[in-house]
Each structure stands twice: as structure tokens, then as C-alpha cells.
Motif scaffolding. Structure first.
Motif, short mmCIF file in Angstrom:
data_model
loop_
_atom_site.label_atom_id
_atom_site.label_comp_id
_atom_site.label_asym_id
_atom_site.label_seq_id
_atom_site.Cartn_x
_atom_site.Cartn_y
_atom_site.Cartn_z
N HIS A 1 48.41 32.38 77.53
CA HIS A 1 47.62 32.97 78.84
C HIS A 1 48.07 33.10 79.95
N SER B 1 44.57 29.85 89.08
CA SER B 1 43.32 30.23 88.16
C SER B 1 42.47 29.01 88.34
N HIS C 1 48.77 36.37 82.63
CA HIS C 1 48.10 36.53 83.86
C HIS C 1 49.11 37.18 84.77
N ASP D 1 39.80 36.03 83.75
CA ASP D 1 40.36 35.81 82.42
C ASP D 1 39.76 37.50 81.71
ZN ZN Z 1 43.02 32.37 83.07
#
Ligand code: ZN
Ligand code: KG4
Length: 338
Positions: free
Chosen positions: A116, A141, A120, A307
Motif C-alpha cells: 500500500h 497518510s 501511494h 486511499d
Molecule cells: Zn493510504
């Protein structure tokens, strides 16, 4: 299975936290990016993991259907299925990974597991204006704050990170102290635009490229307690100025370390990523700092900051080109090594 000479179409699924998202990309171009935000958490002041998993279960089929439809393709013509393997809430990750694996098995397509946080960073490769390698990325984040050196889409190193709270947490926890609902980051951003940064909070003194935000939170708490003792309506009267001051403090901590990282590495291609990179003050500060130090700065479009599966699709595309497929028995992980 697609080959390197035929267009690669990838269906990607993101379910690491409280957004259920699916995207389709073809040869690195995003054709669709559907995001279902889970409103259920607002009343609890934060993400409730069990409720997130349930909402993912409800959302995942329609979200994937919409993504495929919006891309004007069908599941059979997809060359690979990608999903977020880590990090995130384990129950939430299990929904996306279970769904992706089932699809891959049923359609006899290869599976691609994506990190993840790397996704990003690679959100900066979506669109026409892209950074050259090597670039630095400040990833901010709700769960992470990192400075990443990116030498290629498949080669990244974390050169600085937070020792305690993430920048998004600093926004959300400060917002909670001010009495704003979750997630408070976007609200602080909104009110800050109507105020001035007139209040000062304790600045962390952390060596190197690492960050710390827990001291700031305590400093804000004590400041508010004292001010409200003198004037019970202080927050109500000064909301815009308090938000502007909190936002400015967080931005200053971030930009200072980014300047240090750019100086130490000599890299002038500078990106931001992650939910907090949607912050208008941070975007302005990055642009202004970039102009001052002759950096080329890059920021993903808003829909690729928070996200989303578009960033998972783009990360998967580069893994696809390198034939980095994952097996059906790979399990998701709440915490993952880089
Ligand atoms: Zn994230
Ligand atoms: O990347 P993200 O969507 O999810 C995680 O992987 O954590 O980031 C969510 C975080 C939340 O803390 C939210 O408050 C923050 O990003 N955020 C913002 C803004 N938009 C989202 N913080 C400040 N200003 C914003 N405009």
C-alpha cells in the motif's frame, strides 16, 4: 495471460482501511477508479476495524462491477488481478485479498500483491506529468509518515519516518481536541483557509530525517486547556485561527525534513503522496519551497492522494512488466516489511 507486447489491462482492488476501491488500468493509464468511502465510522470518532471489514464485504462486488463497467471492459479481458496485501487493518485486507484471489482463480489470471505505501508513492506516476528517477516522496497518510527515495518503480528506500504518530493522525487527533468530527484532517484544512496561523506550539527536535508528532499533540492539548479556562468560548471564537495554526505547525515539521532530505541526497525531483497530501496548505507550501530551492514538484490529483485502487493498479502495472506475480497462498499482513 497478457504479454509484454500486448496491452496490459489490470484490475486492482484496495481495501486496507475504510475505503473500498477498484480500478482498471491499461498500459499505465487509469481507465476507472471507483472509491466507496465508509461513512459508518464517523459516529465513532475513528475507524472501527470490524465495521470496516463488514462494509468492504457489502461494497466490494458493486465497486468492482462499476470499475469494470466504467473502463468499458469485461473481466475476461483483464490480464492480471492486483490487490493490496499490506499494510492495513487485517480484517479489511482479508476481504480484498480473498476477493482478488477468488477472481484470479475463477478467471485463471495471474495475481499481483501490492504494498500500500509503495503504491501511494507511485500515484505520482499517474498522468502525463511524472517525476524523473531518482525522486523523493513525502508520503503522509493516516497511518504513515515517510520520506522515500524512489530509484525506479520497483526500487524504493525509506530514508525517514515517524517515530510515533503519523501526520494524518496529528491532524485527526488535533481535530478531536478542537471538537471536530472524524476524519478531522479535511475539516482543519477547510477552517484553516479562513484563519491565520497566530498560535505557536512546541516544535519537535528529532535528529536526522525522522519525524515526531506526539509532542505537538500534547502542546495543543495544554494550549487549549489553558485558553478555555480563561475563556470557555475560545475554540468557538477562534476556530479558524486555531486550525490555521495547527495546520501550519504540521506543515512546517514536514517541509523542514523534506528540505533536509533534498539537501542531503541532492535530489530535486520532489513528490508528495498519501491522504494528507490533499491538504491545500501543504500543497501550497510544497510549491513555494520548490520554487525557492529550484525543485521540480509533483502532487497526485486529489482522487489519487487518499486511499484508492488507481495507485494499486499503477504499482501492479510495473510489477506486471517485471513478471512479479504472487501465489494464491500469499496471505495479507497488517504490518509488512518494505
Ligand atoms: Zn493510504
Ligand atoms: O492515505 P489515506 O487516505 O489513508 C491511509 O492510508 O491512512 O489518509 C487518510 C488521512 C486521514 O488522517 C485524513 O484526516 C487525512 O489523510 N487527510 C487530510 C486531508 N484529507 C485527508 N489531512 C489534512 N488535510 C486534508 N485536506
Amino acid at each position: 495471460m497478457g504479454t509484454l507486447t500486448s496491452p496490459a489491462t489490470i484490475l486492482a482492488i484496495e481495501s486496507s482501511c475504510d475505503e473500498t476501491s477498484a480500478a482498471v488500468c491499461r498500459n499505465g493509464d487509469i481507465l476507472s477508479n471507483i472509491i466507496a468511502t465508509q461513512a459508518v465510522h464517523q459516529q465513532y470518532g475513528g475507524v472501527v476495524p470490524e465495521l470496516a471489514s463488514r462494509a468492504h464485504m457489502q461494497n466490494i462486488v458493486p465497486v468492482v462491477q462499476q470499475a469494470v463497467q466504467a473502463a468499458q471492459c469485461d473481466l475476461q479481458s483483464v490480464d492480471a488481478i492486483a490487490y493490496t496485501q499490506a499494510p492495513g487493518l487485517i480484517g479489511a485486507l482479508l476481504v480484498g485479498s480473498g476477493f482478488a484471489k477468488s477472481l484470479a482463480l475463477a478467471l485463471d489470471k495471474p495475481l499481483i500483491a501490492v504494498h500500500h505505501m509503495q503504491a501511494h508513492v507511485l500515484a505520482n506516476l499517474i498522468g502525463d506529468r511524472r517525476p524523473a528517477f531518482p525522486f523523493l516522496c513525502l508520503t503522509v497518510s493516516g497511518g504513515h509518515t515517510q520520506i522515500v527515495r524512489c530509484d525506479s518503480p520497483l526500487q524504493m528506500t525509506v530514508i525517514g519516518e515517524t517515530l510515533d504518530d503519523a501526520a494524518g493522525e496529528a491532524f485527526d487527533k488535533s481535530a478531536k481536541l478542537i471538537g471536530l468530527p472524524y476524519p478531522g484532517g479535511p475539516l482543519i484544512d477547510k477552517y484553516a483557509q479562513q484563519g491565520q496561523s497566530v498560535y505557536k506550539f512546541a516544535e519537535p527536535q528529532i535528529q536526522g530525517l525522522d519525524f515526531s508528532f506526539s509532542g505537538l499533540k500534547t502542546s495543543i492539548l495544554y494550549f487549549l486547556q489553558k485558553a478555555q479556562k480563561d475563556n470557555p468560548d475560545f475554540v468557538q471564537q477562534e476556530l479558524a485561527n486555531i486550525c490555521a495554526s495547527v495546520q501550519q505547525s504540521i506543515i512546517q515539521i514536514l517541509i523542514k525534513k523534506l528540505m533536509k532530505a533534498a539537501k542531503e541526497t541532492g535530489i530535486k525531483e520532489i513528490c508528495v503522496a498519501g491522504g494528507v497530501s490533499a491538504n491545500s496548505g501543504l500543497r501550497k507550501a510544497l510549491q513555494a519551497t520548490g520554487e525557492r530551492f529550484h525543485w521540480n514538484t509533483y502532487m497526485p490529483a486529489f482522487e489519487y492522494c487518499t486511499d484508492n485502487a488507481g495507485m494499486i493498479a499503477i504499482a501492479a502495472y510495473y510489477k506486471f512488466l517485471d513478471r512479479q506475480f504472487s501465489s494464491l497462498d500469499a496471505s495479507p499482513s497488517a504490518r509488512a516489511s518494505w
